[in-house]
Design an enzyme around this catalytic site. Sequence first.
Site, PDB file in Angstrom:
ATOM      1  CB  SER A   1      -0.879   0.026   1.255  1.00  0.00           C
ATOM      2  OG  SER A   1      -1.431   1.316   1.449  1.00  0.00           O
TER       3      SER A   1
ATOM      4  CE1 TYR B   1      -4.037  -2.168   5.033  1.00  0.00           C
ATOM      5  CE2 TYR B   1      -3.405   0.060   4.416  1.00  0.00           C
ATOM      6  CZ  TYR B   1      -3.843  -1.213   4.064  1.00  0.00           C
ATOM      7  OH  TYR B   1      -4.071  -1.505   2.734  1.00  0.00           O
TER       8      TYR B   1
END
Length: 237
Positions: A132, A146
């Site tokens: 990501s 995350y």
Amino acid sequence: MSDLQGKTAMVLGGSRGIGAAIVRQLAAAGASVIFSYSGSPDAAAAVAAETGATAVKADSANRDELIAAVAAAGPLDIMVVNAGVAIMGDPLKLDPAAVDRLIDINVRAVYFAGVEAGRQMRDNGRIIIIGSVNGDRVPGPGFTAYAMSKSAVQGIGRGLARDFGGRGITVNVVQPGPVDTDMNPAEGPLAKMLHGIMAIPRHAHAEEIAALVLFLASPAAAMITGTTQTIDGGMGI
Ligand code: NDP
């Protein structure tokens, strides 16, 4: 569209979202595709019926189950480690068990699947990890767990690129920005904030991420390895 006729590909987490788009494009390019799912058997069955791919139930949070599924799928030419979860929120309040589970799926599973893929892989294979942009950039509070997981997979990608490079196997991390899926809907609560920091102020379509994965899986990408390929509409610039 690249020609992957005769190639065997595995996609971890292929039942929905970005993973399902990757399954569709690999199958359309001629690869024989096996994909895993865990919580969405109906969606997995629909993707399998549509594409001719084989769905296997394997929870990425269960190391033995995961490694057995990868081993059973071999010999492999292409491995896409896509399965992932997101939890956002104040780290002072997040459930530690949920953070542990995120680490199991987003980090441990990426390591063990990548290693097992290397064991099962023919020379000149491809390992593609879906990371990501949050591995590089954190756009606001609530992203710590995350972001940690997506930074960790950068190290796995670089390490495995060195470990397997002698066999012509490439290992790369694709880092999407916002993509319209169940995880991050284009109309979701974060959309306005995210679009505000993007050069192209919209969510990507899962197909746009799959197209980059397809290129990295192709023979044309043989010298691209150990990289992070960010596809975020200019969120990280
Ligand atoms: P979705 O939530 O839409 O889909 C997640 C997929 O992963 C599903 O197929 C799901 O299968 C699978 N999966 C989740 N947990 C497990 C598990 N324990 N075992 C096996 N499969 C599992 O997410 P996205 O498509 O949006 O995300 C895919 C990847 O892209 C993730 O790694 C995510 O972090 C990353 N990403 C997403 C972005 C976004 O904006 N959407 C941005 C940047 C990165 P099932 O339901 O069957 O369990």
